[in-house]
Scaffold this motif. Structure first.
Motif, mmCIF file in Angstrom:
data_model
loop_
_atom_site.group_PDB
_atom_site.id
_atom_site.type_symbol
_atom_site.label_atom_id
_atom_site.label_comp_id
_atom_site.label_asym_id
_atom_site.label_seq_id
_atom_site.Cartn_x
_atom_site.Cartn_y
_atom_site.Cartn_z
ATOM 1 N N THR A 179 0.166 -1.745 8.700
ATOM 2 C CA THR A 179 1.555 -1.352 8.917
ATOM 3 C C THR A 179 2.435 -2.056 7.895
ATOM 4 O O THR A 179 2.423 -3.294 7.799
ATOM 5 C CB THR A 179 2.007 -1.722 10.334
ATOM 6 N N THR A 180 3.189 -1.292 7.135
ATOM 7 C CA THR A 180 4.071 -1.842 6.106
ATOM 8 C C THR A 180 5.446 -1.198 6.224
ATOM 9 O O THR A 180 5.606 -0.128 6.838
ATOM 10 C CB THR A 180 3.502 -1.589 4.699
ATOM 11 N N GLY A 181 6.430 -1.860 5.602
ATOM 12 C CA GLY A 181 7.788 -1.336 5.591
ATOM 13 C C GLY A 181 8.029 -0.410 4.417
ATOM 14 O O GLY A 181 7.164 -0.212 3.552
ATOM 15 N N ARG A 182 9.286 0.112 4.387
ATOM 16 C CA ARG A 182 9.629 1.085 3.346
ATOM 17 C C ARG A 182 9.574 0.457 1.962
ATOM 18 O O ARG A 182 9.149 1.087 1.004
ATOM 19 C CB ARG A 182 11.029 1.644 3.616
ATOM 20 N N ASN A 183 10.026 -0.788 1.846
ATOM 21 C CA ASN A 183 10.130 -1.436 0.536
ATOM 22 C C ASN A 183 8.873 -2.202 0.161
ATOM 23 O O ASN A 183 8.854 -2.877 -0.864
ATOM 24 C CB ASN A 183 11.340 -2.375 0.514
ATOM 25 N N GLU A 184 7.848 -2.130 0.992
ATOM 26 C CA GLU A 184 6.621 -2.850 0.693
ATOM 27 C C GLU A 184 5.617 -1.924 0.011
ATOM 28 O O GLU A 184 5.753 -0.697 0.041
ATOM 29 C CB GLU A 184 6.020 -3.422 1.983
ATOM 30 N N SER A 185 4.660 -2.573 -0.606
ATOM 31 C CA SER A 185 3.611 -1.791 -1.258
ATOM 32 C C SER A 185 2.774 -1.079 -0.209
ATOM 33 O O SER A 185 2.841 -1.369 0.987
ATOM 34 C CB SER A 185 2.718 -2.714 -2.102
ATOM 35 N N SER A 186 1.962 -0.148 -0.660
ATOM 36 C CA SER A 186 1.064 0.549 0.261
ATOM 37 C C SER A 186 0.024 -0.420 0.803
ATOM 38 O O SER A 186 -0.215 -1.492 0.243
ATOM 39 C CB SER A 186 0.377 1.712 -0.454
ATOM 40 N N GLY A 187 -0.565 -0.033 1.925
ATOM 41 C CA GLY A 187 -1.598 -0.884 2.513
ATOM 42 C C GLY A 187 -2.760 -1.104 1.578
ATOM 43 O O GLY A 187 -3.355 -2.183 1.548
ATOM 44 N N ARG A 232 -0.276 -7.802 9.323
ATOM 45 C CA ARG A 232 -0.104 -6.372 9.098
ATOM 46 C C ARG A 232 -1.428 -5.618 9.126
ATOM 47 O O ARG A 232 -1.451 -4.387 9.198
ATOM 48 C CB ARG A 232 0.608 -6.145 7.764
ATOM 49 N N PHE A 233 -2.537 -6.340 9.073
ATOM 50 C CA PHE A 233 -3.858 -5.720 9.088
ATOM 51 C C PHE A 233 -4.426 -5.827 10.505
ATOM 52 O O PHE A 233 -4.690 -6.921 10.991
ATOM 53 C CB PHE A 233 -4.793 -6.398 8.083
ATOM 54 N N LYS A 234 -4.587 -4.684 11.159
ATOM 55 C CA LYS A 234 -5.133 -4.622 12.509
ATOM 56 C C LYS A 234 -6.520 -3.979 12.450
ATOM 57 O O LYS A 234 -6.700 -2.887 11.923
ATOM 58 C CB LYS A 234 -4.221 -3.796 13.418
ATOM 59 N N GLY A 340 -8.954 3.912 0.793
ATOM 60 C CA GLY A 340 -7.678 4.045 1.481
ATOM 61 C C GLY A 340 -7.040 5.381 1.206
ATOM 62 O O GLY A 340 -7.662 6.300 0.687
ATOM 63 N N GLY A 341 -5.749 5.494 1.577
ATOM 64 C CA GLY A 341 -5.005 6.712 1.291
ATOM 65 C C GLY A 341 -4.579 7.500 2.492
ATOM 66 O O GLY A 341 -3.817 8.457 2.365
ATOM 67 N N LEU A 342 -5.062 7.134 3.718
ATOM 68 C CA LEU A 342 -4.651 7.856 4.919
ATOM 69 C C LEU A 342 -3.362 7.233 5.441
ATOM 70 O O LEU A 342 -3.369 6.299 6.236
ATOM 71 C CB LEU A 342 -5.750 7.784 5.983
ATOM 72 N N ARG A 343 -2.235 7.742 5.002
ATOM 73 C CA ARG A 343 -0.943 7.121 5.297
ATOM 74 C C ARG A 343 -0.094 8.038 6.181
ATOM 75 O O ARG A 343 -0.081 9.251 6.006
ATOM 76 C CB ARG A 343 -0.194 6.827 3.993
ATOM 77 N N SER A 368 12.087 2.416 8.336
ATOM 78 C CA SER A 368 10.921 3.270 8.052
ATOM 79 C C SER A 368 9.669 2.406 8.072
ATOM 80 O O SER A 368 9.636 1.323 7.480
ATOM 81 C CB SER A 368 11.080 3.951 6.692
ATOM 82 N N THR A 369 8.679 2.852 8.775
ATOM 83 C CA THR A 369 7.398 2.145 8.834
ATOM 84 C C THR A 369 6.290 3.076 8.358
ATOM 85 O O THR A 369 6.343 4.290 8.590
ATOM 86 C CB THR A 369 7.085 1.660 10.257
ATOM 87 N N GLN A 370 5.307 2.487 7.709
ATOM 88 C CA GLN A 370 4.166 3.240 7.215
ATOM 89 C C GLN A 370 2.895 2.630 7.792
ATOM 90 O O GLN A 370 2.736 1.405 7.802
ATOM 91 C CB GLN A 370 4.105 3.191 5.680
ATOM 92 N N THR A 371 2.046 3.460 8.298
ATOM 93 C CA THR A 371 0.732 3.011 8.765
ATOM 94 C C THR A 371 -0.328 3.685 7.909
ATOM 95 O O THR A 371 -0.248 4.883 7.636
ATOM 96 C CB THR A 371 0.507 3.356 10.241
ATOM 97 N N GLU A 372 -1.289 2.910 7.493
ATOM 98 C CA GLU A 372 -2.328 3.408 6.591
ATOM 99 C C GLU A 372 -3.686 2.936 7.085
ATOM 100 O O GLU A 372 -3.833 1.807 7.545
ATOM 101 C CB GLU A 372 -2.072 2.907 5.171
ATOM 102 N N ILE A 373 -4.653 3.837 7.010
ATOM 103 C CA ILE A 373 -6.017 3.518 7.409
ATOM 104 C C ILE A 373 -6.817 3.110 6.166
ATOM 105 O O ILE A 373 -6.847 3.832 5.172
ATOM 106 C CB ILE A 373 -6.695 4.716 8.097
#
Length: 384
Positions: A179-187, A232-234, A340-343, A368-373
């Motif tokens: 889980t990352t924020g809008r201004n953060e890099s991708s997972g 942020r890593f679950k 990765g890439g499943l956002r 804005s929150t982003q979740t990535e697998i």
């Protein structure tokens, strides 16, 4: 021609060799009785054609000169066949017979290749021997080959080279939800940064759109420890499997949910009959590795899914929400692969302030929150 002369002119007993009977060459002759006797002329004429006359007890035997290339070939007798029995040590019998059959022209294998019936469930009772079902899903542990001695000698030389262990692969993996924020890099970028810093390895920045990278000097336990310090890593799942090369393995953690299947209507009206299917949801991990000399090729599928109350479905069937990754990768023995890439991105908007104030005087906020697998795999050969 020979029969005509002997029966109508010479009127003498004769015997024709099978090679003479097989001779279908058209011939033409003309005999002048004032210049010689017919038997002498016939002897010279047949000799010219590669035939000869031998007289035995008043009977003429018309035979052929075997060494004469002008004579037609007679099919040789069938070769003597021998039987060779072999018990496979490592490979399946169907694999061996399919691979070896093109090498032999005379010999053949007496075992039938196993045929799988698509979609059929396993049963414990035996099918009748005379039924078509008895020919399906059959397995045998003995190879029987019938061929010439030379073919059997070739088979005994080739079999030890292909009936070798297929090898096994130890698959260790971790599925993360980042889980990352809008201004953060991708997972994916965040994971590369943490792994590169804490493992002390150099990570090349992947090109745009690339969501896969490998580590040649890392073990998965150290990588797990490196990511455990970041909240942020679950961890969603930690598959740990041992798979034979060329086979498929599956790990499912979740539940089977009943959903509406087909609907049939009885003839003449009446209550419709509905069928119910069960669909799996949760964390579903499928992998199929193939061991090569230098690398391990692997087909991998990772799905994180759940059912929710339907809004766009049919009748009361729930809606399946899933994030799925399917790919084919090649990795060296012990190499660590990060995929990765499943956002999924969600926007949240809120307002604060007294309700009687006009809109322009009330505070607004949005997030804005982003979740990535992310899937991290390590493939290790365990069989020779």
């Amino acid at each position: 021609m020979v029969s005509l002369i002997y029966e109508e002119v010479l009127k003498k007993p004769y015997v024709l060799d099978p090679r003479v009977l097989a001779d279908q060459r058209p011939v033409s002759l003309r005999f002048d009785g004032t210049k010689g006797e017919l038997p002498g002329f016939l002897h010279d004429f047949l000799h010219f054609l590669g035939l000869r006359i031998e007289s035995r007890a008043g009977v003429d035997f018309v035979t052929s000169d075997v060494a004469d290339p002008r004579m037609p070939d007679v099919e040789p007798p069938p070769p003597e066949l021998e039987v060779y029995v072999y018990r496979p040590k490592f490979r399946e019998l169907a694999y061996l017979t399919e691979l070896l059959s093109p090498l032999f022209k005379t010999g053949s294998f007496t075992v039938s290749r196993a045929v799988r019936s698509g979609g059929a469930e396993s049963v414990t009772t035996a099918a009748p021997a005379s039924s078509a079902a008895a020919q399906i899903d059959q397995h045998s542990d003995v190879m029987v080959f019938q061929g010439t001695a030379a073919e059997i000698a070739l088979l005994t030389r080739v079999l030890p080279q292909i009936d070798t262990p297929a090898g096994e692969v130890l698959v260790q993996g971790v599925v993360y939800e980042v889980t990352t924020g809008r201004n953060e890099s991708s997972g994916f970028q965040l994971a590369l940064s943490l792994l590169g810093g804490k493992l002390g390895v150099k990570v090349n920045t992947p090109s745009s759109g690339n969501s896969a990278i490998t580590f040649k000097t890392a073990v998965i336990d150290a990588a797990i420890d490196a990511l455990a310090s970041d909240s942020r890593f679950k961890v969603v799942s930690t598959p740990y499997l041992r798979v034979k090369s060329g086979q498929a393995a599956s790990l499912t953690v979740g539940q089977d949910v009943p959903v509406l299947g087909s609907v049939s209507y009885p003839q003449g009206g009446g209550t419709p009959v509905r069928s119910v299917d069960y669909k799996s949801a949760g964390v579903i991990f499928n992998i199929s590795p193939r061991v090569r000399d230098s690398v391990i090729d692997v087909d991998v599928s990772q799905q994180v899914s759940n059912f929710v109350k339907t809004e766009t479905g049919v009748d009361d069937s729930p809606t399946l929400i899933k994030r799925e990754l399917r790919t084919h990768v090649s990795a060296q023995d012990g190499e660590l692969v990060v995929l990765g890439g499943l956002r999924d991105e969600k926007d949240n908007a809120s307002r604060s302030g007294l309700s009687f104030l006009p809109e322009f005087l009330r505070a607004r906020s949005s997030s804005s929150t982003q979740t990535e697998i992310l899937l991290m795999l390590q493939l290790t050969k365990t069989g020779s």
